[in-house]
Design a protein around this motif. Structure first.
Motif, short mmCIF file in Angstrom:
data_model
loop_
_atom_site.label_atom_id
_atom_site.label_comp_id
_atom_site.label_asym_id
_atom_site.label_seq_id
_atom_site.Cartn_x
_atom_site.Cartn_y
_atom_site.Cartn_z
N GLY A 61 41.62 29.76 46.36
CA GLY A 61 41.13 29.30 45.05
C GLY A 61 42.27 29.04 44.07
N HIS A 62 42.02 28.08 43.16
CA HIS A 62 42.98 27.75 42.09
C HIS A 62 44.29 27.18 42.66
CE1 HIS A 62 39.97 29.79 39.76
NE2 HIS A 62 40.11 30.86 40.54
N VAL A 63 45.31 27.13 41.83
CA VAL A 63 46.55 26.47 42.24
C VAL A 63 47.75 27.42 42.21
CG1 VAL A 63 48.09 24.50 41.81
CG2 VAL A 63 45.63 24.29 41.31
N TRP A 117 44.50 29.34 33.47
CA TRP A 117 44.05 30.65 32.97
C TRP A 117 43.93 31.66 34.10
CZ3 TRP A 117 39.34 28.34 29.87
CH2 TRP A 117 39.84 27.46 28.89
N ARG A 118 44.85 31.59 35.02
CA ARG A 118 44.85 32.52 36.14
C ARG A 118 46.20 33.22 36.24
NH1 ARG A 118 40.51 30.91 35.40
NH2 ARG A 118 38.75 30.77 36.83
N GLN A 119 46.68 33.70 35.12
CA GLN A 119 47.95 34.41 35.09
C GLN A 119 47.93 35.43 33.96
OE1 GLN A 119 51.88 32.39 35.21
NE2 GLN A 119 52.00 32.86 33.03
N ARG A 154 48.89 36.33 39.54
CA ARG A 154 48.46 34.92 39.62
C ARG A 154 47.50 34.79 40.79
NH1 ARG A 154 54.46 33.53 38.92
NH2 ARG A 154 54.66 33.18 36.68
N GLU A 155 46.24 34.60 40.46
CA GLU A 155 45.20 34.57 41.48
C GLU A 155 45.49 33.55 42.58
OE1 GLU A 155 41.37 33.59 39.95
OE2 GLU A 155 40.34 34.00 41.83
N GLY A 156 45.91 32.35 42.18
CA GLY A 156 46.14 31.29 43.16
C GLY A 156 47.17 31.67 44.20
N LEU A 208 38.45 31.62 48.70
CA LEU A 208 38.98 32.96 48.41
C LEU A 208 39.38 33.08 46.93
CD1 LEU A 208 41.37 33.09 51.49
CD2 LEU A 208 39.05 33.96 51.39
N HIS A 209 38.85 34.09 46.28
CA HIS A 209 39.17 34.36 44.87
C HIS A 209 39.36 35.85 44.67
CE1 HIS A 209 38.01 30.33 43.16
NE2 HIS A 209 37.50 30.27 44.39
N ILE A 210 39.85 36.21 43.49
CA ILE A 210 39.83 37.61 43.06
C ILE A 210 39.19 37.60 41.68
CG2 ILE A 210 41.22 39.62 42.44
CD1 ILE A 210 43.37 38.61 44.41
N ASN A 211 38.20 38.41 41.50
CA ASN A 211 37.45 38.38 40.25
C ASN A 211 38.24 39.03 39.11
OD1 ASN A 211 35.31 37.86 38.58
ND2 ASN A 211 33.88 39.24 39.61
N THR A 238 32.70 34.85 35.46
CA THR A 238 33.74 33.94 34.99
C THR A 238 34.94 33.87 35.90
OG1 THR A 238 34.62 35.73 33.66
CG2 THR A 238 33.18 34.17 32.56
N CYS A 239 35.10 34.83 36.82
CA CYS A 239 36.23 34.80 37.74
C CYS A 239 37.50 34.51 36.98
CB CYS A 239 36.01 33.75 38.82
SG CYS A 239 37.41 33.50 39.88
N HIS A 240 37.85 35.33 36.11
CA HIS A 240 39.14 35.27 35.40
C HIS A 240 39.09 34.61 34.05
CE1 HIS A 240 42.35 36.44 38.39
NE2 HIS A 240 41.22 37.02 38.65
N LEU A 265 34.18 34.00 47.78
CA LEU A 265 34.37 35.45 47.68
C LEU A 265 34.97 35.84 46.35
CD1 LEU A 265 35.84 35.99 51.26
CD2 LEU A 265 33.50 36.47 50.49
N GLU A 266 34.42 36.88 45.75
CA GLU A 266 34.92 37.39 44.48
C GLU A 266 35.12 38.91 44.57
OE1 GLU A 266 36.06 35.91 42.01
OE2 GLU A 266 34.91 34.15 41.42
N PRO A 267 36.03 39.36 45.45
CA PRO A 267 36.25 40.80 45.50
C PRO A 267 37.19 41.28 44.40
CG PRO A 267 37.67 39.71 47.09
CD PRO A 267 36.85 38.62 46.41
#
Ligand code: ZN
Length: 396
Positions: free
Chosen positions: A88-90, A99-101, A112-114, A212-215, A238-240, A345-347
Protein backbone atom coordinates in the motif's frame (compact mmCIF):
# COMPACT_ATOMS: atom_id res chain seq x y z
CA UNK A 1 -32.02 -24.33 4.51
CA UNK A 2 -31.25 -24.78 0.84
CA UNK A 3 -32.03 -21.16 0.10
CA UNK A 4 -29.87 -20.09 3.01
CA UNK A 5 -27.00 -22.18 1.64
CA UNK A 6 -27.38 -20.59 -1.73
CA UNK A 7 -27.37 -17.11 -0.26
CA UNK A 8 -24.34 -17.99 1.81
CA UNK A 9 -22.59 -19.23 -1.31
CA UNK A 10 -23.40 -16.05 -3.17
CA UNK A 11 -22.25 -13.64 -0.52
CA UNK A 12 -19.30 -15.78 0.40
CA UNK A 13 -20.24 -17.51 3.61
CA UNK A 14 -18.51 -20.64 4.74
CA UNK A 15 -21.58 -22.86 4.51
CA UNK A 16 -20.88 -25.60 2.00
CA UNK A 17 -23.82 -27.39 0.46
CA UNK A 18 -25.24 -28.39 -2.88
CA UNK A 19 -26.65 -25.50 -4.85
CA UNK A 20 -30.37 -25.63 -5.58
CA UNK A 21 -32.01 -23.84 -8.48
CA UNK A 22 -32.55 -20.52 -6.74
CA UNK A 23 -33.49 -17.33 -8.49
CA UNK A 24 -30.29 -15.38 -9.29
CA UNK A 25 -32.15 -12.08 -8.91
CA UNK A 26 -33.10 -13.09 -5.38
CA UNK A 27 -29.50 -13.96 -4.65
CA UNK A 28 -28.29 -10.59 -5.86
CA UNK A 29 -30.99 -8.84 -3.84
CA UNK A 30 -29.92 -10.68 -0.72
CA UNK A 31 -26.26 -9.85 -1.34
CA UNK A 32 -27.11 -6.19 -1.87
CA UNK A 33 -29.14 -6.02 1.33
CA UNK A 34 -26.62 -7.80 3.53
CA UNK A 35 -23.20 -6.93 2.09
CA UNK A 36 -22.98 -4.53 -0.81
CA UNK A 37 -25.35 -1.79 0.30
CA UNK A 38 -26.86 -2.76 3.68
CA UNK A 39 -27.46 0.83 4.73
CA UNK A 40 -28.67 2.23 1.40
CA UNK A 41 -31.86 2.20 -0.62
CA UNK A 42 -30.33 0.29 -3.54
CA UNK A 43 -33.48 -0.92 -5.36
CA UNK A 44 -33.96 2.23 -7.49
CA UNK A 45 -30.41 2.04 -8.90
CA UNK A 46 -29.49 -1.67 -9.05
CA UNK A 47 -31.68 -3.77 -11.32
CA UNK A 48 -31.09 -7.28 -10.01
CA UNK A 49 -33.45 -8.79 -12.62
CA UNK A 50 -31.36 -7.32 -15.44
CA UNK A 51 -28.15 -8.49 -13.76
CA UNK A 52 -29.57 -11.98 -13.40
CA UNK A 53 -30.17 -12.45 -17.14
CA UNK A 54 -26.93 -10.79 -18.18
CA UNK A 55 -24.21 -13.27 -19.16
CA UNK A 56 -21.21 -12.87 -16.90
CA UNK A 57 -17.98 -12.04 -18.66
CA UNK A 58 -15.36 -14.74 -18.32
CA UNK A 59 -13.09 -13.95 -15.41
CA UNK A 60 -9.30 -13.90 -15.67
CA UNK A 61 -8.88 -15.49 -12.23
CA UNK A 62 -9.56 -18.93 -10.79
CA UNK A 63 -11.28 -19.85 -7.54
CA UNK A 64 -9.38 -21.58 -4.69
CA UNK A 65 -11.35 -24.76 -5.43
CA UNK A 66 -10.45 -24.74 -9.14
CA UNK A 67 -6.76 -24.15 -8.40
CA UNK A 68 -6.68 -26.94 -5.82
CA UNK A 69 -8.57 -29.33 -8.12
CA UNK A 70 -6.03 -28.81 -10.92
CA UNK A 71 -3.05 -29.37 -8.60
CA UNK A 72 -1.24 -32.69 -8.82
CA UNK A 73 -0.92 -34.70 -5.62
CA UNK A 74 2.86 -34.40 -5.63
CA UNK A 75 2.90 -30.65 -6.38
CA UNK A 76 3.93 -27.96 -3.90
CA UNK A 77 1.03 -26.79 -1.69
CA UNK A 78 0.47 -23.53 -3.56
CA UNK A 79 1.28 -24.73 -7.09
CA UNK A 80 -1.05 -23.19 -9.64
CA UNK A 81 -1.78 -20.04 -7.62
CA UNK A 82 -0.85 -16.67 -9.08
CA UNK A 83 -1.11 -14.05 -6.36
CA UNK A 84 -0.56 -10.31 -6.64
CA UNK A 85 0.63 -8.31 -3.63
CA UNK A 86 0.00 -4.60 -3.33
CA UNK A 87 2.38 -2.84 -0.96
CA UNK A 88 0.00 0.00 0.00
CA UNK A 89 0.94 3.65 -0.65
CA UNK A 90 4.26 4.76 -2.10
CA UNK A 91 6.71 5.72 0.65
CA UNK A 92 10.08 7.30 -0.08
CA UNK A 93 9.97 10.93 -1.15
CA UNK A 94 6.18 10.84 -1.38
CA UNK A 95 5.59 9.52 2.16
CA UNK A 96 4.96 12.94 3.67
CA UNK A 97 2.70 14.13 0.83
CA UNK A 98 0.61 10.95 1.09
CA UNK A 99 0.32 11.50 4.89
CA UNK A 100 2.04 8.23 5.63
CA UNK A 101 5.05 9.43 7.58
CA UNK A 102 5.51 10.35 11.21
CA UNK A 103 7.86 10.10 14.14
CA UNK A 104 7.48 11.14 17.74
CA UNK A 105 10.97 12.40 18.52
CA UNK A 106 13.59 13.94 16.26
CA UNK A 107 15.97 11.03 16.87
CA UNK A 108 13.41 8.35 16.03
CA UNK A 109 13.19 6.58 12.67
CA UNK A 110 10.38 7.83 10.47
CA UNK A 111 7.47 5.41 10.34
CA UNK A 112 6.60 5.22 6.63
CA UNK A 113 3.81 2.79 5.90
CA UNK A 114 4.67 2.42 2.21
CA UNK A 115 8.21 1.29 3.03
CA UNK A 116 7.25 -1.11 5.82
CA UNK A 117 4.66 -2.95 3.74
CA UNK A 118 7.03 -3.18 0.76
CA UNK A 119 9.43 -5.19 2.90
CA UNK A 120 6.54 -7.38 4.07
CA UNK A 121 5.46 -7.97 0.45
CA UNK A 122 8.96 -8.99 -0.56
CA UNK A 123 9.24 -11.39 2.37
CA UNK A 124 5.78 -12.87 1.71
CA UNK A 125 6.72 -13.40 -1.94
CA UNK A 126 9.87 -15.32 -0.98
CA UNK A 127 7.86 -17.67 1.27
CA UNK A 128 5.01 -18.22 -1.17
CA UNK A 129 7.30 -18.88 -4.11
CA UNK A 130 9.00 -21.58 -2.04
CA UNK A 131 5.54 -23.07 -1.52
CA UNK A 132 4.91 -23.18 -5.26
CA UNK A 133 2.97 -19.97 -5.93
CA UNK A 134 3.70 -17.36 -8.57
CA UNK A 135 3.71 -13.93 -6.88
CA UNK A 136 3.74 -10.51 -8.52
CA UNK A 137 4.25 -7.26 -6.62
CA UNK A 138 2.51 -4.13 -7.86
CA UNK A 139 5.62 -2.11 -7.03
CA UNK A 140 9.18 -3.17 -6.28
CA UNK A 141 10.46 0.11 -4.86
CA UNK A 142 9.15 3.22 -3.10
CA UNK A 143 7.97 4.79 -6.34
CA UNK A 144 4.59 5.55 -7.88
CA UNK A 145 2.78 2.91 -9.90
CA UNK A 146 1.00 5.72 -11.76
CA UNK A 147 3.09 6.85 -14.75
CA UNK A 148 1.49 10.30 -14.48
CA UNK A 149 3.16 12.74 -12.13
CA UNK A 150 1.67 15.79 -10.36
CA UNK A 151 2.29 18.07 -13.36
CA UNK A 152 -0.03 15.90 -15.44
CA UNK A 153 -2.85 16.67 -13.01
CA UNK A 154 -2.46 20.47 -12.83
CA UNK A 155 -5.38 21.13 -15.13
CA UNK A 156 -7.70 18.80 -13.19
CA UNK A 157 -6.48 20.29 -9.91
CA UNK A 158 -7.30 23.76 -11.20
CA UNK A 159 -10.90 22.65 -11.74
CA UNK A 160 -11.12 21.44 -8.16
CA UNK A 161 -9.30 24.15 -6.19
CA UNK A 162 -11.30 27.38 -5.71
CA UNK A 163 -9.71 30.33 -7.53
CA UNK A 164 -8.24 33.11 -5.38
CA UNK A 165 -10.82 35.58 -4.18
CA UNK A 166 -8.60 38.59 -4.73
CA UNK A 167 -5.45 39.35 -6.68
CA UNK A 168 -3.23 39.81 -3.62
CA UNK A 169 0.17 38.20 -3.42
CA UNK A 170 -0.82 36.26 -0.27
CA UNK A 171 -3.95 34.85 -1.95
CA UNK A 172 -1.99 33.87 -5.05
CA UNK A 173 0.63 32.09 -2.99
CA UNK A 174 -2.06 30.23 -1.04
CA UNK A 175 -3.72 29.27 -4.31
CA UNK A 176 -0.44 28.00 -5.74
CA UNK A 177 0.23 25.91 -2.64
CA UNK A 178 -3.29 24.43 -2.69
CA UNK A 179 -3.05 23.71 -6.42
CA UNK A 180 0.25 21.92 -6.00
CA UNK A 181 -1.02 19.87 -3.05
CA UNK A 182 -4.13 18.84 -4.98
CA UNK A 183 -2.12 17.84 -8.07
CA UNK A 184 0.24 15.76 -5.92
CA UNK A 185 -2.65 13.93 -4.26
CA UNK A 186 -4.36 13.30 -7.59
CA UNK A 187 -1.15 11.71 -8.84
CA UNK A 188 0.07 9.69 -5.86
CA UNK A 189 -3.21 8.76 -4.18
CA UNK A 190 -6.26 8.72 -6.49
CA UNK A 191 -4.29 8.27 -9.73
CA UNK A 192 -2.05 5.66 -8.18
CA UNK A 193 -4.99 3.57 -6.95
CA UNK A 194 -6.54 3.70 -10.43
CA UNK A 195 -3.20 2.72 -11.97
CA UNK A 196 -2.86 -0.21 -9.58
CA UNK A 197 -6.35 -1.49 -10.40
CA UNK A 198 -5.61 -1.19 -14.15
CA UNK A 199 -2.31 -3.02 -13.72
CA UNK A 200 -4.06 -5.91 -11.92
CA UNK A 201 -7.06 -6.14 -14.28
CA UNK A 202 -5.27 -5.63 -17.58
CA UNK A 203 -1.70 -6.88 -17.13
CA UNK A 204 -1.06 -9.08 -14.08
CA UNK A 205 -4.47 -10.77 -14.04
CA UNK A 206 -3.76 -12.83 -10.91
CA UNK A 207 -6.07 -15.22 -9.08
CA UNK A 208 -6.28 -12.79 -6.15
CA UNK A 209 -4.84 -9.54 -4.84
CA UNK A 210 -3.80 -8.83 -1.26
CA UNK A 211 -3.25 -5.17 -0.40
CA UNK A 212 -0.88 -4.70 2.55
CA UNK A 213 -1.30 -1.78 4.96
CA UNK A 214 -0.64 -0.89 8.57
CA UNK A 215 -3.47 0.89 10.30
CA UNK A 216 -3.21 4.01 12.45
CA UNK A 217 -5.55 5.76 14.85
CA UNK A 218 -6.60 9.36 14.55
CA UNK A 219 -4.11 11.43 16.51
CA UNK A 220 -5.54 12.37 19.88
CA UNK A 221 -5.79 16.04 20.70
CA UNK A 222 -2.96 16.95 23.04
CA UNK A 223 -4.43 18.63 26.09
CA UNK A 224 -2.83 20.86 28.69
CA UNK A 225 -1.54 19.11 31.81
CA UNK A 226 -4.36 20.40 34.00
CA UNK A 227 -7.08 19.22 31.63
CA UNK A 228 -8.44 15.67 31.83
CA UNK A 229 -7.07 13.49 29.01
CA UNK A 230 -9.63 12.47 26.42
CA UNK A 231 -10.14 8.88 25.44
CA UNK A 232 -8.32 7.84 22.28
CA UNK A 233 -10.42 8.27 19.21
CA UNK A 234 -10.20 4.95 17.41
CA UNK A 235 -10.59 5.34 13.70
CA UNK A 236 -9.51 2.21 11.89
CA UNK A 237 -11.30 3.46 8.83
CA UNK A 238 -8.79 6.12 7.93
CA UNK A 239 -5.66 3.95 7.76
CA UNK A 240 -3.30 6.69 8.78
CA UNK A 241 -3.94 10.24 9.50
CA UNK A 242 -0.40 11.01 10.31
CA UNK A 243 1.74 14.06 10.49
CA UNK A 244 5.34 14.94 11.08
CA UNK A 245 4.43 18.25 12.64
CA UNK A 246 3.36 19.40 16.06
CA UNK A 247 3.27 17.46 19.30
CA UNK A 248 2.10 13.92 18.78
CA UNK A 249 0.93 11.57 21.49
CA UNK A 250 0.76 7.84 20.92
CA UNK A 251 -2.52 6.04 21.57
CA UNK A 252 -3.17 2.92 23.65
CA UNK A 253 -5.41 1.01 21.26
CA UNK A 254 -4.01 -1.72 19.02
CA UNK A 255 -6.08 -4.02 16.84
CA UNK A 256 -6.41 -5.84 13.51
CA UNK A 257 -8.90 -6.13 10.69
CA UNK A 258 -9.23 -7.10 7.04
CA UNK A 259 -11.50 -5.60 4.40
CA UNK A 260 -13.30 -6.84 1.30
CA UNK A 261 -15.62 -4.94 -1.04
CA UNK A 262 -19.11 -3.94 0.07
CA UNK A 263 -21.09 -1.42 2.11
CA UNK A 264 -21.74 1.20 -0.56
CA UNK A 265 -23.42 4.36 0.64
CA UNK A 266 -26.46 6.00 -0.90
CA UNK A 267 -24.26 8.66 -2.51
CA UNK A 268 -21.74 6.13 -3.86
CA UNK A 269 -24.57 4.14 -5.42
CA UNK A 270 -25.55 7.19 -7.48
CA UNK A 271 -22.22 7.13 -9.34
CA UNK A 272 -22.58 5.50 -12.76
CA UNK A 273 -18.97 4.32 -12.63
CA UNK A 274 -19.45 2.73 -9.20
CA UNK A 275 -22.66 1.09 -10.36
CA UNK A 276 -20.75 -0.53 -13.23
CA UNK A 277 -17.97 -1.71 -10.92
CA UNK A 278 -20.55 -3.12 -8.52
CA UNK A 279 -22.23 -5.02 -11.37
CA UNK A 280 -18.91 -6.65 -12.30
CA UNK A 281 -18.06 -7.59 -8.72
CA UNK A 282 -21.58 -8.82 -8.04
CA UNK A 283 -21.85 -11.03 -11.11
CA UNK A 284 -18.31 -12.39 -11.53
CA UNK A 285 -18.24 -14.48 -8.35
CA UNK A 286 -15.24 -12.72 -6.80
CA UNK A 287 -17.33 -11.92 -3.73
CA UNK A 288 -17.30 -15.53 -2.61
CA UNK A 289 -13.59 -16.10 -3.11
CA UNK A 290 -12.52 -12.83 -1.48
CA UNK A 291 -14.71 -13.52 1.53
CA UNK A 292 -13.03 -16.88 1.93
CA UNK A 293 -9.52 -15.42 1.52
CA UNK A 294 -10.36 -12.49 3.78
CA UNK A 295 -11.68 -14.77 6.52
CA UNK A 296 -8.58 -16.99 6.30
CA UNK A 297 -6.24 -14.00 6.50
CA UNK A 298 -8.22 -12.43 9.32
CA UNK A 299 -8.05 -15.64 11.32
CA UNK A 300 -4.31 -15.95 10.68
CA UNK A 301 -3.76 -12.40 11.95
CA UNK A 302 -5.92 -12.97 15.01
CA UNK A 303 -3.83 -16.02 15.88
CA UNK A 304 -0.47 -14.59 14.85
CA UNK A 305 -0.78 -11.24 16.60
CA UNK A 306 -3.09 -12.07 19.50
CA UNK A 307 -4.68 -8.66 18.96
CA UNK A 308 -8.40 -7.88 19.23
CA UNK A 309 -10.54 -7.06 16.22
CA UNK A 310 -10.99 -3.45 15.15
CA UNK A 311 -14.45 -1.97 15.43
CA UNK A 312 -16.26 0.46 13.16
CA UNK A 313 -18.82 2.98 14.31
CA UNK A 314 -21.25 4.39 11.77
CA UNK A 315 -22.25 2.96 8.44
CA UNK A 316 -19.09 3.08 6.29
CA UNK A 317 -18.25 -0.59 6.98
CA UNK A 318 -20.16 -3.68 7.99
CA UNK A 319 -19.17 -6.77 9.90
CA UNK A 320 -20.19 -9.63 7.61
CA UNK A 321 -20.31 -12.53 10.03
CA UNK A 322 -20.33 -12.45 13.82
CA UNK A 323 -18.25 -15.64 13.73
CA UNK A 324 -15.50 -13.78 11.87
CA UNK A 325 -15.15 -10.52 13.84
CA UNK A 326 -11.96 -9.39 12.07
CA UNK A 327 -13.46 -9.17 8.57
CA UNK A 328 -15.45 -6.17 7.34
CA UNK A 329 -16.87 -5.07 3.99
CA UNK A 330 -16.11 -1.53 2.90
CA UNK A 331 -16.29 0.44 -0.31
CA UNK A 332 -12.66 1.41 -0.89
CA UNK A 333 -11.58 2.38 -4.41
CA UNK A 334 -9.10 -0.49 -4.82
CA UNK A 335 -11.52 -3.11 -3.47
CA UNK A 336 -14.20 -1.88 -5.86
CA UNK A 337 -12.02 -1.47 -8.96
CA UNK A 338 -10.10 -4.75 -8.95
CA UNK A 339 -12.14 -7.48 -10.60
CA UNK A 340 -10.44 -10.52 -9.03
CA UNK A 341 -10.87 -11.44 -5.34
CA UNK A 342 -9.21 -8.68 -3.32
CA UNK A 343 -8.49 -8.37 0.40
CA UNK A 344 -7.03 -5.32 2.10
CA UNK A 345 -5.18 -5.90 5.38
CA UNK A 346 -5.11 -3.36 8.19
CA UNK A 347 -3.16 -4.96 11.03
CA UNK A 348 -1.75 -3.00 13.99
CA UNK A 349 -2.10 0.64 14.99
CA UNK A 350 1.21 2.21 13.96
CA UNK A 351 0.83 5.17 16.31
CA UNK A 352 0.05 3.06 19.36
CA UNK A 353 2.55 2.79 22.20
CA UNK A 354 3.10 -0.92 21.59
CA UNK A 355 3.43 -0.90 17.81
CA UNK A 356 5.46 2.30 17.56
CA UNK A 357 8.16 0.82 19.79
CA UNK A 358 8.12 -2.46 17.83
CA UNK A 359 8.52 -0.57 14.54
CA UNK A 360 11.36 1.51 16.01
CA UNK A 361 13.10 -1.69 17.16
CA UNK A 362 12.61 -3.28 13.73
CA UNK A 363 14.01 -0.23 11.92
CA UNK A 364 16.97 -0.02 14.32
CA UNK A 365 17.86 -3.64 13.62
CA UNK A 366 17.74 -3.02 9.91
CA UNK A 367 19.79 0.18 10.18
CA UNK A 368 22.59 -1.58 12.06
CA UNK A 369 22.41 -4.84 10.14
CA UNK A 370 21.74 -6.71 13.40
CA UNK A 371 19.95 -10.03 13.34
CA UNK A 372 16.19 -9.58 13.34
CA UNK A 373 14.48 -10.25 16.65
CA UNK A 374 12.21 -13.26 17.04
CA UNK A 375 9.29 -10.89 17.69
CA UNK A 376 10.12 -8.59 14.75
CA UNK A 377 6.84 -6.99 13.75
CA UNK A 378 7.41 -7.25 10.00
CA UNK A 379 8.27 -10.94 10.31
CA UNK A 380 5.10 -11.47 12.35
CA UNK A 381 3.10 -9.66 9.63
CA UNK A 382 4.76 -11.82 6.94
CA UNK A 383 4.03 -15.08 8.74
CA UNK A 384 0.35 -14.19 9.17
CA UNK A 385 -0.09 -13.44 5.46
CA UNK A 386 1.60 -16.71 4.49
CA UNK A 387 -0.55 -18.68 6.95
CA UNK A 388 -3.74 -17.05 5.61
CA UNK A 389 -2.87 -17.76 1.99
CA UNK A 390 -2.03 -21.37 2.82
CA UNK A 391 -5.30 -21.83 4.71
CA UNK A 392 -7.29 -20.55 1.72
CA UNK A 393 -5.42 -22.01 -1.23
CA UNK A 394 -3.44 -25.05 -0.07
CA UNK A 395 -6.20 -27.29 1.21
CA UNK A 396 -9.40 -28.33 -0.40
ZN1 ZN B 1 -2.59 2.31 4.49
Amino acid sequence: MLLRCFFAWLVGGAVACALPQADPAEMYAHAMATRYAPYADWQPVVDVDALAVQAAESAYWQTPAAIAAAREATALPLAGLHLALDPGHVGGKWAEAEWRQFRIAANDFYVREGELVLEVAQRVRAHLVELGAEVTLLREANVRVNPKGPVDYLQLAAQQVPAPKEASLAELINYGVALRARAVRLSIVVGDLAARARLVNETIQPDALISLHINAARWPVVVAADEPAKKDTIEPATCHESSSMGTLRLVASNHVHALIFGCMSQRELQSVRQQAQLAVKLSNGSGTAEWRLGAALAEAFALGTGLPASTYGGTNAILLDAQSPYLFARNLMLLRSVECPTVLLEPYVANSVAVYSRIQAALANRATGAALAADDILLEYTDAVVAGVLACYAAE
